[in-house]
Each structure stands twice: as structure tokens, then as C-alpha cells.
Motif scaffolding. Structure first.
Motif, PDB file in Angstrom:
ATOM      1  N   SER A  25     -25.141 -59.582 -34.610  1.00  0.00           N
ATOM      2  CA  SER A  25     -24.584 -60.947 -34.214  1.00  0.00           C
ATOM      3  C   SER A  25     -25.634 -62.036 -34.259  1.00  0.00           C
ATOM      4  N   ARG A  26     -26.803 -61.768 -34.152  1.00  0.00           N
ATOM      5  CA  ARG A  26     -28.059 -62.583 -34.281  1.00  0.00           C
ATOM      6  C   ARG A  26     -28.393 -62.925 -35.609  1.00  0.00           C
ATOM      7  N   ARG A  27     -28.204 -61.736 -36.402  1.00  0.00           N
ATOM      8  CA  ARG A  27     -28.374 -61.891 -37.898  1.00  0.00           C
ATOM      9  C   ARG A  27     -27.288 -62.566 -38.774  1.00  0.00           C
ATOM     10  N   ALA A  28     -26.172 -62.079 -38.278  1.00  0.00           N
ATOM     11  CA  ALA A  28     -25.185 -62.791 -38.832  1.00  0.00           C
ATOM     12  C   ALA A  28     -24.031 -63.402 -37.970  1.00  0.00           C
ATOM     13  N   PRO A  29     -24.062 -64.608 -37.434  1.00  0.00           N
ATOM     14  CA  PRO A  29     -22.961 -64.864 -36.472  1.00  0.00           C
ATOM     15  C   PRO A  29     -21.475 -64.760 -36.979  1.00  0.00           C
ATOM     16  N   ASP A  30     -21.175 -64.813 -38.168  1.00  0.00           N
ATOM     17  CA  ASP A  30     -19.977 -64.836 -38.690  1.00  0.00           C
ATOM     18  C   ASP A  30     -19.580 -63.171 -38.749  1.00  0.00           C
ATOM     19  N   ILE A  31     -20.173 -62.248 -38.490  1.00  0.00           N
ATOM     20  CA  ILE A  31     -20.138 -60.856 -38.735  1.00  0.00           C
ATOM     21  C   ILE A  31     -18.797 -60.541 -38.006  1.00  0.00           C
ATOM     22  N   ASP A  32     -18.067 -59.532 -38.277  1.00  0.00           N
ATOM     23  CA  ASP A  32     -16.813 -58.896 -37.534  1.00  0.00           C
ATOM     24  C   ASP A  32     -17.256 -57.605 -37.061  1.00  0.00           C
ATOM     25  N   ILE A  33     -17.259 -57.553 -35.894  1.00  0.00           N
ATOM     26  CA  ILE A  33     -17.537 -56.457 -35.184  1.00  0.00           C
ATOM     27  C   ILE A  33     -16.411 -55.887 -34.317  1.00  0.00           C
ATOM     28  N   VAL A  34     -16.067 -54.494 -34.348  1.00  0.00           N
ATOM     29  CA  VAL A  34     -14.965 -54.228 -33.460  1.00  0.00           C
ATOM     30  C   VAL A  34     -15.628 -52.837 -33.053  1.00  0.00           C
ATOM     31  N   CYS A  35     -15.376 -52.533 -31.763  1.00  0.00           N
ATOM     32  CA  CYS A  35     -15.785 -51.144 -31.129  1.00  0.00           C
ATOM     33  C   CYS A  35     -14.896 -50.258 -30.780  1.00  0.00           C
ATOM     34  N   LEU A  36     -15.450 -49.037 -30.604  1.00  0.00           N
ATOM     35  CA  LEU A  36     -14.366 -47.804 -30.401  1.00  0.00           C
ATOM     36  C   LEU A  36     -14.729 -47.062 -29.366  1.00  0.00           C
ATOM     37  N   GLY A  37     -13.781 -46.706 -28.368  1.00  0.00           N
ATOM     38  CA  GLY A  37     -14.250 -46.009 -27.244  1.00  0.00           C
ATOM     39  C   GLY A  37     -12.872 -45.215 -26.593  1.00  0.00           C
ATOM     40  N   THR A  38     -12.980 -44.686 -25.478  1.00  0.00           N
ATOM     41  CA  THR A  38     -12.039 -44.201 -24.850  1.00  0.00           C
ATOM     42  C   THR A  38     -11.612 -44.682 -23.458  1.00  0.00           C
ATOM     43  N   GLU A  39     -10.401 -44.480 -23.109  1.00  0.00           N
ATOM     44  CA  GLU A  39     -10.140 -45.067 -21.634  1.00  0.00           C
ATOM     45  C   GLU A  39     -10.860 -44.411 -20.511  1.00  0.00           C
ATOM     46  N   ARG A  40     -11.560 -43.445 -20.642  1.00  0.00           N
ATOM     47  CA  ARG A  40     -12.079 -42.665 -19.538  1.00  0.00           C
ATOM     48  C   ARG A  40     -13.579 -43.288 -19.222  1.00  0.00           C
TER      49      ARG A  40
END
Length: 359
Positions: A25-40
Motif C-alpha cells: 500500500s505504501r508503494r501504490a496507494p491505489d493498489i487493490d488488496i484482498v485477503c483470504l483466511g478461514t473462520e477459525r
């Protein structure tokens, strides 16, 4: 650029994931980031709190040995792969990054099948099952420690949060002690079992509270959300023994400490060494021995002690911790030995690898 970051379960996966997301995000403020995890895992709390979107899929633990669970793995893995493919279809990432753990295996399979650029980061000195698979699907493999046995491995270091990597312990110490209700005139030992806590550490240090107090040592003890510490209440005018279940601002705990006692996860080892904080590492007695390997270089350099879980008893604490915490010369020598053993810019190095993979 659109990036999907996969990892979760414990702070060992989520902390470097968030640090990497911040670096991108510091490199490119307009970057689109989504994270993937589990509910545990703790990702359901810490990733949204860090300001990043989180998608959830079903976890698929891979058994370390043959058992009845092996028979159910293909069915559960297929279901998780289907969920992961749907997430990737909706977000269309330019690059996928996996940090290991339950959620990474389906990500690696989908990325390989759909020919999406893939980056794998292995936090421990000995890789887990998921990352051993992932490293065979890409040439972009980053590690926290040298000599990690993965194909195409390049040591970038562990991504650290900027609040840790830029911390000046001396400058923040007075504020940190006041934050936890500690006194400025006694040496401080920080006891922490990580995000889940460690009851073995809780029991052994708590039972030695009287000896630590007599030596003039105060304790900041992070018990873990479900852990407990049994110790006698401090007498008037004795050093404080402060117990908290969890610390959100770990940089303040490090700044308050003269030494740390904890497990030897990649994050714990890297953070202590990067800050020049003398340590007593007590590796988990389960797993594939990765925690002892994580700490090996710091211990060999003289920056830390390594104590087997079975040996870390109340008697060990009584016989060793008071003498260590009251020996300023020894603490200073350990601090100098640990400092600069590990890179502090692992977040920037991994972000650069991700950009290279995407382009």
C-alpha cells in the motif's frame, strides 16, 4: 494492480501478511488488496482491524501422519478449492501470495491451474506441508531464514510491522513502562507465549514470582486469551507482576522489556533479534522441530538461550532468570550479539518480489 494475500490461523501467518499488505500500500496507494483466511483463525479479527478486506473459505488441515482423517482430505480439499476459485474469479488478482497454513493449499492449486503468478513466503526455517507444495508451483519463493529447504528459495527476511521494525526501544521505554503500570527502577522480563499463549510458560514463571521479586525483577506476563497465571500477589514495595491476556501494541511490550521469554516462532525470533532484545526461547515440543531451527542462529551468536519445553520448569526459572535479568553486562552483550542478525526490511523485499512476479 490487484493482489490476493492468503494466510491465517495464528499471528505467525497474519502478522507478516499484514506487514506485506502495508508495504504494498505504501508503494501504490491505489493498489487493490484482498485477503483470504478461514473462520477459525485470528485473521477474522486482525485483518479487518488493519483495514483490509477478508474473504473466508473452509480450512483443510493436512494430516502429518496416516490416520482416518486422510480419507476425508480429498472431499474437503475439493470444496475449499471450489470456494477459493470463486473468490479469485470475483477479484481477478494479478498475483497471488501465500504465507502457508490451511488456507494456502487451495490457493496454490487454483493459481497453478489458472496460471496466475504466485509468490510463496515461508516464515519458518523448516517449511510446512502447504508451502512445500506451493514452492513447486512457482519460481517466486521467499524465506525468512537462510538455508530453508525449498526450491527457488530466496531469503528476504520475515515481513515485520513498521511499528516493530522502526522501534527505538530506548526512546519509547518510559512511555511503555507507564502504559503497563511498571516501574522505571527495576529490570523487566516480558513473558509471552504468542497469540495463543503458552501454559507451560505461564505455570513455570508464575510459580517463581517470589524469587523474581526478591531479586528486584518485575514481570510483564502476556498469558494468552485462554491462559492463566497462578502466582502469589506482590508484597508492598515489591516489583510489579503485571498479567494481561493479550497485547495489541506489542512494540510497547518490547520497549518495556530488558529480556523476553517466549516460544520460538518465526515472528518471536525475528522481532527479538531485530530489536536486539535478549531472549530465552522455549520451542514448542510439537511440530517438525522448526521452532528450534528458527532460533538456532541467534542462539549460536550468543543473543539468546534455548531451553527445551520439558526443562523449562519453575526451578529453571528460579535458578536462571533472576541472575540473567540483574546482570546488565550480560544483557548488553546478548543485545549486541542479536542485533543485525536478521533483516528489518523483509516487508519491502517481499513487496518487491510480488511486484516482479505480477509484471
Amino acid at each position: 494492480m490487484r493482489v490476493l494475500l492468503a494466510g491465517g490461523g495464528t499471528a505467525g501467518h497474519t502478522s507478516p501478511l499484514i506487514a506485506t499488505a502495508d508495504a504494498l500500500s505504501r508503494r501504490a496507494p491505489d493498489i487493490d488488496i484482498v485477503c483470504l483466511g478461514t473462520e477459525r483463525g485470528i485473521e477474522t479479527r486482525v485483518i479487518p482491524a488493519a483495514g483490509y478486506r477478508l474473504e473466508l473459505v473452509a480450512p483443510v488441515p493436512l494430516p502429518r501422519r496416516l490416520s482416518g482423517e486422510v480419507l476425508s482430505v480429498p472431499r474437503r480439499l475439493w470444496g475449499s478449492v471450489s470456494q477459493t476459485r470463486e473468490v479469485i474469479r470475483r477479484h481477478r488478482p494479478d498475483v497471488v501470495v501465500g504465507f502457508g497454513g490451511y488456507v494456502s493449499t487451495p490457493v496454490y492449486l487454483v493459481a497453478r491451474r489458472d496460471r496466475i503468478p504466485l509468490v510463496v513466503h515461508e516464515g519458518n526455517a523448516l517449511p510446512g506441508l502447504a508451502n512445500r507444495l506451493g514452492a513447486r508451483c512457482t519460481r517466486h519463493v521467499a524465506t525468512s531464514f537462510p538455508d530453508t529447504p525449498l526450491p527457488h528459495a530466496r531469503m528476504t527476511g520475515l515481513p515485520l510491522r513498521r511499528s516493530i521494525s522502526t522501534l527505538d526501544r530506548t526512546a519509547v521505554r518510559e512511555r511503555a513502562l507507564a502504559h503497563f503500570g511498571l516501574a522505571p527502577n527495576w529490570p523487566t522480563v516480558l513473558v509471552t507465549g504468542g497469540s495463543q499463549g503458552a501454559q507451560r510458560l505461564n505455570d513455570s514463571v508464575g510459580a517463581a514470582a517470589a524469587e523474581l521479586a526478591r531479586a528486584g525483577v518485575q514481570v510483564l506476563h502476556v498469558s494468552g486469551p485462554r491462559g492463566s497465571v497462578q502466582r502469589r500477589p506482590p508484597e508492598p514495595d515489591e516489583p510489579p507482576y503485571v498479567v494481561v491476556p493479550y497485547v495489541d501494541q506489542m512494540e510497547l511490550a518490547y520497549a518495556a522489556a530488558d529480556a523476553v521469554v517466549g516460544r520460538a516462532g518465526a515472528g518471536s525470533v525475528t522481532e527479538a533479534a531485530a530489536l536486539g532484545l535478549p531472549a530465552v526461547f522455549v520451542p514448542l515440543p510439537i511440530g517438525n522441530g522448526e521452532q528450534a531451527r528458527n532460533a538456532a542462529a541467534v542462539v549460536a551468536a550468543g543473543g539468546a538461550l534455548l531451553v527445551a519445553n520439558a526443562d523449562f520448569t519453575a526451578n529453571w526459572v528460579r535458578q536462571n532468570l533472576p541472575a540473567l535479568l540483574t546482570d546488565r553486562h550480560r544483557l548488553d552483550s546478548m543485545s549486541q550479539a542479536a542485533a543485525n542478525l536478521v533483516p528489518r526490511d523483509g516487508d519491502e523485499a517481499l513487496a518487491q518480489m510480488i511486484v516482479e512476479a505480477a509484471t
